[in-house]
Structure formats: C-alpha cells, structure tokens
Design a protein around this motif. Structure first.
Motif, PDB file in Angstrom:
ATOM      1  N   SER A   1       0.816  -1.215   0.000  1.00  0.00           N
ATOM      2  CA  SER A   1       0.000   0.000   0.000  1.00  0.00           C
ATOM      3  C   SER A   1       0.849   1.264   0.000  1.00  0.00           C
ATOM      4  O   SER A   1       0.380   2.331  -0.404  1.00  0.00           O
ATOM      5  CB  SER A   1      -0.954   0.014   1.201  1.00  0.00           C
ATOM      6  N   TYR A   2       2.098   1.174   0.427  1.00  0.00           N
ATOM      7  CA  TYR A   2       2.985   2.338   0.407  1.00  0.00           C
ATOM      8  C   TYR A   2       3.202   2.832  -1.023  1.00  0.00           C
ATOM      9  O   TYR A   2       3.409   4.028  -1.263  1.00  0.00           O
ATOM     10  CB  TYR A   2       4.350   2.011   1.016  1.00  0.00           C
TER      11      TYR A   2
ATOM     12  N   ASN B   1       5.710   5.858  -2.897  1.00  0.00           N
ATOM     13  CA  ASN B   1       6.846   5.533  -2.044  1.00  0.00           C
ATOM     14  C   ASN B   1       7.411   4.173  -2.429  1.00  0.00           C
ATOM     15  O   ASN B   1       6.699   3.328  -2.984  1.00  0.00           O
ATOM     16  CB  ASN B   1       6.427   5.520  -0.572  1.00  0.00           C
ATOM     17  N   THR B   2       8.664   3.950  -2.123  1.00  0.00           N
ATOM     18  CA  THR B   2       9.284   2.659  -2.398  1.00  0.00           C
ATOM     19  C   THR B   2       9.890   2.096  -1.121  1.00  0.00           C
ATOM     20  O   THR B   2      10.302   2.849  -0.232  1.00  0.00           O
ATOM     21  CB  THR B   2      10.378   2.773  -3.473  1.00  0.00           C
TER      22      THR B   2
ATOM     23  N   SER C   1      11.176   6.551   6.759  1.00  0.00           N
ATOM     24  CA  SER C   1       9.757   6.232   6.960  1.00  0.00           C
ATOM     25  C   SER C   1       9.042   7.392   7.656  1.00  0.00           C
ATOM     26  O   SER C   1       7.824   7.547   7.511  1.00  0.00           O
ATOM     27  CB  SER C   1       9.589   4.943   7.754  1.00  0.00           C
ATOM     28  N   TRP C   2       9.788   8.225   8.379  1.00  0.00           N
ATOM     29  CA  TRP C   2       9.181   9.383   9.036  1.00  0.00           C
ATOM     30  C   TRP C   2       8.591  10.366   8.020  1.00  0.00           C
ATOM     31  O   TRP C   2       7.643  11.099   8.334  1.00  0.00           O
ATOM     32  CB  TRP C   2      10.205  10.108   9.913  1.00  0.00           C
ATOM     33  N   LYS C   3       9.116  10.346   6.814  1.00  0.00           N
ATOM     34  CA  LYS C   3       8.636  11.284   5.798  1.00  0.00           C
ATOM     35  C   LYS C   3       7.215  10.964   5.346  1.00  0.00           C
ATOM     36  O   LYS C   3       6.528  11.822   4.802  1.00  0.00           O
ATOM     37  CB  LYS C   3       9.586  11.298   4.610  1.00  0.00           C
ATOM     38  N   MET C   4       6.776   9.731   5.584  1.00  0.00           N
ATOM     39  CA  MET C   4       5.393   9.398   5.241  1.00  0.00           C
ATOM     40  C   MET C   4       4.404  10.137   6.133  1.00  0.00           C
ATOM     41  O   MET C   4       3.277  10.405   5.727  1.00  0.00           O
ATOM     42  CB  MET C   4       5.159   7.884   5.351  1.00  0.00           C
TER      43      MET C   4
ATOM     44  N   ASN D   1       8.731   8.963  -1.523  1.00  0.00           N
ATOM     45  CA  ASN D   1       9.897   8.806  -0.659  1.00  0.00           C
ATOM     46  C   ASN D   1      10.540   7.446  -0.886  1.00  0.00           C
ATOM     47  O   ASN D   1       9.851   6.445  -1.096  1.00  0.00           O
ATOM     48  CB  ASN D   1       9.487   8.922   0.816  1.00  0.00           C
ATOM     49  N   THR D   2      11.849   7.427  -0.837  1.00  0.00           N
ATOM     50  CA  THR D   2      12.589   6.167  -0.907  1.00  0.00           C
ATOM     51  C   THR D   2      12.896   5.732   0.519  1.00  0.00           C
ATOM     52  O   THR D   2      13.740   6.331   1.194  1.00  0.00           O
ATOM     53  CB  THR D   2      13.897   6.336  -1.700  1.00  0.00           C
TER      54      THR D   2
END
Length: 244
Positions: free
Chosen positions: A54-55, A60-61, A195-198, A210-211
C-alpha cells in the motif's frame, strides 16, 4: 506540489491499507482457531505484504537490505530505530523466517482490525507503559517464548518515534528483560531511513515519493559486553549507517 500529490494519493493508500486490515481479520481468526500457529503466521505474513504494498500507492518505495547470514536456529533480538508506524509491516514481512515478534503498547490490542488480533495471539509482548512491573513481566514472558520456539523479536529502544529521523538514545531495560529469559539471543541492529517522511504532515496528507530503506546490520555477540554496552553498540551502528 509534493503535498498536493499527497492529498490526491493518500485516500487511495488508506483504502488499500484499510481493506487489507478488514479482509485479513477473519482470515486470521480462521487460521488461528482451525489450523494453529503456522497457518496464522502465514496469513499475517500475507497481510503485511499487502500493507507494505500500500505504500506504493503514494509513490513511495520500500528497500529492505539483509546481507547478513543470520542463523535460523537461534533466537534474535532485532534492535531498530523508530520513525513511524509504517516501520512495522515491512519488518514483519521481510523478517518472517525469523518469526520476529514485536514489543507493543497494550493499547494497540483493542479496536484495530487484524493488528489487535495479531498482537493478542501472535506472540507479541504487549506492555503497559504506566505499569513497570507488568512491562518487565511481559518482556520476560516474550523471552521465554523466544527461547522455547527459537523466535526472534523486534524492539524499538528509543521509547518513542523520531519525528525528524534523528536517532534518539537507545534504552537497554527492555532488551535486558528479554535477555533474562533468553540470554543467548543474538543482537542484530536495523537502520530505518525515511519512513518518518510518510507522516511528516501527520495522518493527512501522507508524504509521497519517498525512498524508504530498512538495512539489517552486522550482528553483535550478546557476550561482548554488558546489556547496556551491547545496546550502545547497536545504537552507534544504526547512527553510523544513517550518517548521524
């Protein structure tokens, strides 16, 4: 512009994410009650594959790097930095062969489809942060299950999530409690990046494009120092990997 894309794509992600939780909840119940632990775990693994997928609805990857030759016949304590709840599904899926159980807040055992059921019946340690005795007891019980079943576990020793990706000080008490019952568990750091950027803008909109990366680092011999020293080595390894 990035935030606008987040507004557009976030509902798509939440629909996929939410449907996965709803669909897999009864599947977990059937697997656990009719076929037992192994079937339940396979359902949970499939659930977390879907949650991780779902990311990608946000652009996102997910990159999960594990170049370590970790043993399957020894319990492992994976020690990771913590940036968001989105840290967890990729770890459950990509660490599935190690039967990695999580240390979680007891509040999460109620009201969340699929997640709460797995926390109750999948072998996790569900701790009450307001009750130190309960927390230590629950962690030691996890250590006993790990030793008996050669399971792994994942612990976030910062105590709270980092909102900007900067690694906070690792606390050793949780690891020490687990190791009281599973003293030979191998210590393996994991560095989580981006992952914080999500969730940099909160629950809505989520951050797109975001990677995100999870990297399993060199294992640490639990006998190479005191528990506090070993946890410090894990913290230093994570920070070095993230360039902090």
């Amino acid at each position: 512009m990035r935030k606008i894309f987040g507004i557009i794509l976030t509902p798509i992600h939440y629909i996929f994410f939410g449907l996965s939780l709803l669909v897999f909840h009864p599947l977990q119940w059937m697997a656990y009650n009719w076929f037992g632990y192994t079937a339940h775990k396979r359902v949970v693994d499939a659930l977390n594959w879907c949650l991780t997928a779902s990311y990608y609805c946000l652009g996102n990857t997910v990159t999960f790097i594990n170049n370590q030759n970790l043993p399957l016949d020894r319990s492992i304590i994976f020690i990771a930095n913590h940036q968001s709840t989105y840290d967890i599904p990729p770890m459950i899926y990509f660490l599935r062969k190690y039967h990695a159980k999580f240390v979680s807040k007891i509040e999460l055992t109620k009201g969340i489809p699929s997640v709460s059921y797995n926390l109750k019946y999948g072998g996790a340690a569900n701790i009450d942060r307001k009750d130190q005795r309960q927390s230590i007891t629950e962690l030691m019980k996890l250590g006993e299950r790990m030793k008996a079943n050669t399971w792994g576990c994942v612990i976030f020793p910062e105590g709270t999530r980092s909102k900007d990706g900067q690694v906070k000080t690792f606390q050793s008490a949780g690891v020490a409690a687990i190791m009281k019952r599973c003293p030979d568990a191998l210590i393996v750091p994991i560095a989580i990046k981006n992952s914080w950027k999500m969730v940099q803008w909160g629950a809505f909109p989520l951050g797109p494009f975001n990677t995100m990366r999870w990297e399993v680092l060199d294992p640490i011999d639990p006998k190479s120092g005191t528990v506090a020293e070993v946890v410090l080595k894990a913290e230093e390894a994570v920070k070095k990997c993230l360039g902090q």
